[in-house]
Design a protein around this motif. Structure first.
Motif: not given
Length: 277
Positions: A44-49
């Motif tokens: 759930i690390d936003g765009a970093r996932s």
């Protein structure tokens, strides 16, 4: 009762040897005690996932000779995080904060606090809800609610919970459904984890997680904070510093079983050492 451990990587970068060591510690503790070893993807690390990375993680763990049961990823549990946040907010234990990271660092410095510990700037004041904001845990109020708490680490023994060491931590972020503190605590309880294994760098976070367990009526695990692998400069291995990836060794035809055995024996590649007690 058999134990349940877990390895919970975030797909925002490839696994490095520090991750491999952490996974082996959790796996071997479960194996030695007739327990279960779980894999949970914290995505759930936003765009970093990066959605392609979990398959690489599975390949890395299999290459190291580890066996696991996979549990649902964090992205399937957003409703649980939201429900917990609503409950805590309804009990007056959360407050909204619009401070930027730069403002927090500056205010903490003025207050004489070490590190970027939040000095409570937004506590007790009205904020413009049109602005991006987070939800913070009012730790002092939460401790009045729970009273004194203790938790046990297998390496360090019984601990008096001191969540104030991290200040009023964020539980709901501006750009993500939950912070690490809230999501990991809820996930471990949902997955039945009885022994939380992780690096010593997260020891202080466990004080906060113990408080959340008490507030939310969650089962109490035991913790096992293991030493970290360090690079030549004495820094912990990290994705952001480009620490060597396990996948690179795997794809180069290395022997994963041998590497795992060397890590168990604390024999590390050149330039890598184990944190001292």
């Amino acid at each position: 009762m058999s134990i349940v451990t877990r390895f919970a990587p975030s797909p925002n970068g490839m696994l490095h040897l520090g991750h491999a060591y952490a996974a082996i510690v959790a796996h071997d503790l479960a194996q030695a005690r007739g327990g279960r070893f779980l894999l949970r993807i914290e995505d759930i690390d936003g765009a970093r996932s990066q959605p392609e990375l979990p398959d690489a993680f599975r390949a890395d763990l299999a290459w190291l000779g580890l066996k696991w049961e996979e549990v649902p990823a964090q992205s399937t549990r957003l409703a649980d995080y939201a429900e917990a946040a609503v409950r805590l907010e309804s009990e007056g234990l959360l407050y909204r904060c619009v401070c930027t990271r730069t403002e927090i660092v500056a205010a903490a410095r003025v207050a004489g606090l070490e590190g970027p510990i939040y000095p409570g700037t937004c506590k007790g004041r009205a904020v413009d809800l049109a602005l991006p904001h987070v939800l913070r845990l009012d730790v002092a109020e939460a401790l009045r609610y729970t009273g004194p708490l203790v938790w046990v680490d297998e390496m360090a023994g019984e601990q008096a919970a001191r969540p104030e060491l991290l200040g009023d931590v964020v539980l709901v972020r501006k750009d993500e459904p939950a912070s690490y503190h809230l999501a990991a605590t809820l996930d471990d309880a949902a997955d039945g984890v009885t022994l939380v294994t992780r690096g010593r760098d997260l020891f202080t976070a466990s004080h906060v997680h113990r408080l959340l367990q008490a507030l939310l009526g969650l089962a109490l695990p035991v913790w096992h904070h293991h030493p970290l692998l360090l690079d030549e400069q004495g820094r912990k291995l990290a994705k952001r510093r480009g620490s060597p990836a396990v996948a690179d060794l795997r794809l180069a035809g290395g022997d994963g079983l041998l590497l795992a055995q060397q890590l168990r024996l604390r024999r590390f590649p050149a330039g890598i050492s184990l944190e001292r007690a």
